[in-house]
Design a protein around this motif. Structure first.
Motif, PDB file in Angstrom:
ATOM      1  N   ALA A  53       0.826  -1.208   0.000  1.00  0.00           N
ATOM      2  CA  ALA A  53       0.000   0.000   0.000  1.00  0.00           C
ATOM      3  C   ALA A  53       0.865   1.265   0.000  1.00  0.00           C
ATOM      4  CB  ALA A  53      -0.936  -0.001   1.207  1.00  0.00           C
ATOM      5  N   SER A 189     -10.218  -6.500  -1.474  1.00  0.00           N
ATOM      6  CA  SER A 189      -9.993  -5.236  -0.790  1.00  0.00           C
ATOM      7  C   SER A 189     -11.338  -4.511  -0.668  1.00  0.00           C
ATOM      8  CB  SER A 189      -9.027  -4.420  -1.651  1.00  0.00           C
ATOM      9  OG  SER A 189      -8.319  -3.498  -0.892  1.00  0.00           O
ATOM     10  N   ASP A 190     -11.458  -3.612   0.309  1.00  0.00           N
ATOM     11  CA  ASP A 190     -12.719  -2.856   0.525  1.00  0.00           C
ATOM     12  C   ASP A 190     -13.852  -3.741   1.037  1.00  0.00           C
ATOM     13  OD1 ASP A 190     -11.506  -0.567  -0.370  1.00  0.00           O
ATOM     14  OD2 ASP A 190     -12.551  -0.487  -2.286  1.00  0.00           O
ATOM     15  N   LYS A 224     -12.501  -2.554   4.896  1.00  0.00           N
ATOM     16  CA  LYS A 224     -12.955  -1.340   4.203  1.00  0.00           C
ATOM     17  C   LYS A 224     -12.695  -0.086   5.024  1.00  0.00           C
ATOM     18  CE  LYS A 224     -16.677   1.022   2.009  1.00  0.00           C
ATOM     19  NZ  LYS A 224     -15.614   1.841   1.442  1.00  0.00           N
ATOM     20  N   TYR A 227     -14.243   6.187   2.027  1.00  0.00           N
ATOM     21  CA  TYR A 227     -13.695   7.076   0.999  1.00  0.00           C
ATOM     22  C   TYR A 227     -14.580   8.313   0.841  1.00  0.00           C
ATOM     23  CZ  TYR A 227      -9.985   3.947  -0.613  1.00  0.00           C
ATOM     24  OH  TYR A 227      -8.833   3.188  -0.693  1.00  0.00           O
ATOM     25  N   LYS A 266      -4.887  -0.939   3.392  1.00  0.00           N
ATOM     26  CA  LYS A 266      -5.691   0.293   3.403  1.00  0.00           C
ATOM     27  C   LYS A 266      -6.094   0.727   4.806  1.00  0.00           C
ATOM     28  CE  LYS A 266      -7.820  -0.173  -1.083  1.00  0.00           C
ATOM     29  NZ  LYS A 266      -8.910  -0.691  -1.887  1.00  0.00           N
ATOM     30  N   SER A 270      -4.639   4.230   4.390  1.00  0.00           N
ATOM     31  CA  SER A 270      -5.398   4.978   3.371  1.00  0.00           C
ATOM     32  C   SER A 270      -5.711   6.402   3.829  1.00  0.00           C
ATOM     33  CB  SER A 270      -6.703   4.241   3.035  1.00  0.00           C
ATOM     34  OG  SER A 270      -7.460   5.016   2.132  1.00  0.00           O
ATOM     35  N   ARG A 302      -6.048   5.428  -8.865  1.00  0.00           N
ATOM     36  CA  ARG A 302      -7.253   4.719  -8.409  1.00  0.00           C
ATOM     37  C   ARG A 302      -8.553   5.186  -9.071  1.00  0.00           C
ATOM     38  NH1 ARG A 302      -9.166   4.161  -4.058  1.00  0.00           N
ATOM     39  NH2 ARG A 302      -9.363   1.917  -3.979  1.00  0.00           N
ATOM     40  N   HIS A 310     -12.585   9.448  -4.672  1.00  0.00           N
ATOM     41  CA  HIS A 310     -11.706  10.112  -3.690  1.00  0.00           C
ATOM     42  C   HIS A 310     -12.301  11.479  -3.376  1.00  0.00           C
ATOM     43  CE1 HIS A 310      -8.006   7.593  -3.294  1.00  0.00           C
ATOM     44  NE2 HIS A 310      -8.603   7.004  -4.313  1.00  0.00           N
ATOM     45  N   ASN A 356      -7.691  10.213   1.182  1.00  0.00           N
ATOM     46  CA  ASN A 356      -7.398   8.764   1.067  1.00  0.00           C
ATOM     47  C   ASN A 356      -6.224   8.519   0.117  1.00  0.00           C
ATOM     48  OD1 ASN A 356     -10.504   8.783   1.769  1.00  0.00           O
ATOM     49  ND2 ASN A 356      -9.725   6.780   2.361  1.00  0.00           N
ATOM     50  N   ALA A 359      -2.949   4.934   0.751  1.00  0.00           N
ATOM     51  CA  ALA A 359      -2.824   3.552   0.265  1.00  0.00           C
ATOM     52  C   ALA A 359      -2.948   3.501  -1.246  1.00  0.00           C
ATOM     53  CB  ALA A 359      -3.883   2.661   0.906  1.00  0.00           C
ATOM     54  N   TYR A 360      -1.970   2.886  -1.890  1.00  0.00           N
ATOM     55  CA  TYR A 360      -1.980   2.685  -3.345  1.00  0.00           C
ATOM     56  C   TYR A 360      -2.044   4.016  -4.098  1.00  0.00           C
ATOM     57  CZ  TYR A 360      -3.220  -1.829  -1.359  1.00  0.00           C
ATOM     58  OH  TYR A 360      -3.229  -2.968  -0.584  1.00  0.00           O
TER      59      TYR A 360
END
Ligand code: LLP
Length: 404
Positions: A53, A189-190, A224, A227, A266, A270, A302, A310, A356, A359-360
């Motif tokens: 991440a 994920s999430d 999760k 966001y 995350k 995140s 993303r 986001h 956010n 992460a990533y």
């Protein structure tokens, strides 16, 4: 609760370090880690931060100092973790699709390893037999996660050894005397629904009798985080309770003493991160007002890759009248950060904060269009420090051979 970073503080960082800029808030990471560790305090649990991440060495060290372990997805991530000071027993390498040579490298470093194919399992068994306890990643055939691109446990996923191949695993165990100490799954994920994790445990518990050396159930990551404003994160105390109920009841029936491992990415990083970008061009087409910023999908992919939402704020004009904008990047492709978003009036030169971003974000950044990757700043106790300088032109040409 970690005190929220203010817009004024973010603006100061943009002034000091320029934009585009990633800003990470240390105390937010700590808050998230404490949520996890307190929710699971009644179980024998270990957390391995999914470093994919965000791998900045300072973030790795910050997380190490919290007492968290680290999960890696490449041999270079393993090297980074060791470089950051993690002892090998605090490092987990959850591999997929890699050469056996890379697994041997991880074994030479003495880190925990999860293997995700019969092919590598066989090679590992032949080389190490019972001498190196290893985990296996199982594909539980469970559909989970925010969208198909980040769903990894379903029945067409490349990840893990499909659960129906248990007889092949058993055959390899007999043939090579391999010591399997962990069963691993990561379904996506999430994930907000605790039942997904419960389902995963149930699949694994069916398998337990086949593994006499088993010590660990590793449920991966995927918790999760919110966001959108007002969106909930996974209810961690409820999740922990549901997992504990399932774990303890199934464990008691099998009379096995098992630890529980998680690999949160995350959930830890995140929300700690903000991407700050400056509005370069306003373009009113009559129907749409585009606000282009000095960033793009090269810095935060993303939205374009996963249609991810986001949250954005115009931190330069918090009292400005609300208007509708499409916020785009400056990359020579369609690269929306937000299509049709109500924001305080934007002027050229304003700074937008994209939430956010931890992460990533930086981790998936590239030099597409030969643009520089952003600088990164870590904030601890109200003090911001540069933890990566912005790329420069030298970085773009460093590895190129100028033959012509
Ligand atoms: N463990 C394993 C084996 C994983 O593959 C992953 C993520 C994690 C843990 C951590 O998952 P997390 O807690 O961060 O959800 N780039 C995508 C997410 C890809 C996740 C890949 N694996 C995104 O930005 O949504």
């Amino acid at each position: 609760m970690a005190e929220k970073i203010t817009n004024e503080f973010l603006l100061e960082q943009a002034g000091e370090y320029g934009t585009p800029l990633y800003v990470y808030h240390g105390e937010k990471i700590k808050e998230q880690y404490e949520k996890l560790s307190s929710a699971f305090s009644a179980l024998d649990t270990k957390f391995f931060y999914a470093s994919k991440a965000l791998t900045n060495i300072n973030i790795l060290r910050y997380i190490k100092n919290l007492g968290c372990n680290v999960d890696c997805s490449s041999s270079n991530e393993v090297k980074l973790a060791l470089h950051a000071g993690f002892e090998p027993e605090r490092v987990l390498y959850t591999s997929n699709g890699i050469s056996f040579a890379e697994i041997e490298e991880a074994a030479a470093a003495g880190v925990h390893i999860n293997i995700d194919s019969l092919s590598n399992l066989e090679k590992f068994g032949k080389k190490y037999g019972h001498t190196y306890p290893v985990g296996i990643r199982i594909r539980p055939n469970i559909m989970a996660g925010g969208n198909i691109k980040i769903s990894t446990g379903h029945n067409t996923s490349k990840f893990g050894i499909p659960v129906h191949q248990i007889e092949d695993i058993e055959r390899l165990m007999k043939e090579t005397n391999i010591c399997i100490h962990a069963l691993h799954i990561h379904t996506g994920s999430d994930i907000k629904d605790p039942d997904i994790f419960v389902k995963g445990i149930e699949v694994l518990f069916e398998l337990i009798p086949h593994f006499p050396d088993l010590k660990v159930i590793d449920l991966g990551g995927g918790f999760k985080v919110p966001y959108k404003p007002g969106e909930d994160e996974v209810n961690m105390p409820l999740l922990a309770r549901r997992i504990k109920e399932t774990f303890v009841s199934d464990f008691q029936t099998q009379n096995r003493n098992l630890s529980l491992w998680f690999e949160p990415g995350k959930f830890l990083v995140s929300e700690c991160g903000y991407l700050l970008a400056t509005v370069t061009v306003l373009k009113d087409t009559g129907e749409i007002t585009f606000a282009a910023v000095n960033s793009g999908l090269n810095h935060l992919i993303r939205p374009m890759m996963y249609d991810a939402y986001h949250h954005l704020e115009n931190i330069s004009n918090p009292k400005g009248v609300k208007k509708n904008y499409w916020v785009t990047g400056n990359i020579c492709e369609t690269d929306n950060f937000a299509a049709g978003r109500t924001l305080n009036e934007i002027r050229e030169g304003d700074i937008l904060a994209i939430y956010n971003g931890g992460a990533y974000g930086f981790e998936m950044a590239s030099n597409y269009n030969s643009r520089y990757k952003p600088a990164e700043v870590l904030v601890e106790n109200g003090i911001a420090r540069l933890i990566r300088r912005r790329d420069n032109f030298e970085d773009l040409i460093r590895n190129q051979a100028e033959l012509i």
